[in-house]
Enzyme design. Structure first.
Site, PDB file in Angstrom:
ATOM      1  N   ASP A  70      13.085  11.636 -27.726  1.00 24.95           N
ATOM      2  CA  ASP A  70      12.507  11.669 -29.399  1.00 24.95           C
ATOM      3  C   ASP A  70      12.346  10.276 -29.607  1.00 24.95           C
ATOM      4  OD1 ASP A  70      11.803  13.078 -31.673  1.00 24.95           O
ATOM      5  OD2 ASP A  70      13.686  12.151 -32.202  1.00 24.95           O
ATOM      6  N   ASP A  89      11.444   9.241 -33.766  1.00 29.40           N
ATOM      7  CA  ASP A  89      11.903   8.959 -34.873  1.00 29.40           C
ATOM      8  C   ASP A  89      13.308   9.328 -35.063  1.00 29.40           C
ATOM      9  OD1 ASP A  89       9.456   8.150 -36.648  1.00 29.40           O
ATOM     10  OD2 ASP A  89       8.819  10.107 -35.652  1.00 29.40           O
TER      11      ASP A  89
END
Length: 223
Positions: free
Chosen positions: A13, A15
């Site tokens: 992932d 952010d």
């Protein structure tokens, strides 16, 4: 049949996991809501962490932002890119060192994010080594997290089985996506707690973590 030699890929992932850009998103959201006369609290912002951008845009419309959904998404993406330009890219502690370790071990890597592809490419381009084999944004998949589609697409982009992948996530929505895809899933908390969302393990930080740690967890889970 899965080999127990080790994982073939790690799916990141972005952010909040690779880079601490969640505060940049919050700044952009707050300014946008206030421009239309509304109020945006820290609690409001936290509720969007890990969401796909379309869902977030509709929530912002509900908070008074009188703009089309797509315009909101592009505005916020531009805001984050501009803040990165002005303030720099805030990599999460230990993230780049772990990436270097994975690359040295010959383990494939991909970004799997709900941010726009152009933002993910921008962030990847700021790393001073060849860190990723593939980059997938929220606009590259038909269904967003918490559906398994993004992580399945990440594995497919790398040409590996999801069973041979480890996923790193900082949000409940992202963890649900990773777990449901079948990847060995590691929660790395940032702004919100991750207990109870099915992570195979919670790592409070990536500092000191190496490819060996990732491989050991994968082996322990798959054994």
């Amino acid at each position: 049949m899965t080999s127990l030699a080790g994982p073939k890929a790690v799916l990141w992932d972005m952010d909040g996991t690779l880079v601490d850009t969640e505060p940049y998103w919050i700044v952009g959201e707050t300014a946008l809501v206030e421009r239309f006369g509304g109020t945006w609290t820290h609690e409001d912002a936290l509720a969007l962490v890990g969401n796909d951008l379309s869902s977030s845009a509709r929530i912002l419309q509900g908070a008074g932002v009188d703009m089309p959904e797509e315009a909101i998404i592009e505005h916020l993406t531009d805001s984050v890119i501009e803040q990165i330009r002005v303030k720099g890219v805030p990599f999460r502690p230990g993230a780049q060192a772990l990436l270097r370790s994975l690359r040295a071990a010959g383990i494939k890597t991909a970004i799997v994010t709900m941010s726009r592809h152009r933002l993910a490419e921008h962030v990847a381009g700021l790393i001073d080594f060849d860190a990723f084999d593939a980059v997938l944004g929220g606009d590259d998949v038909p269904r967003p997290k918490p559906h398994p589609d993004p992580y399945l697409a990440g594995a497919d982009a790398l040409g590996v089985s999801i069973d041979d992948c480890v996923a790193l996530e900082d949000s409940p929505t992202g963890l649900r996506s990773a777990v449901s895809s079948g990847a060995v899933s590691i929660g790395v908390p940032n702004l919100v707690a991750l207990d109870g969302y099915g992570a195979h393990e919670i790592w409070n930080t990536l500092v000191g973590r190496t490819a060996d740690d990732v491989a050991q967890l994968w082996k322990d889970t798959r054994a």
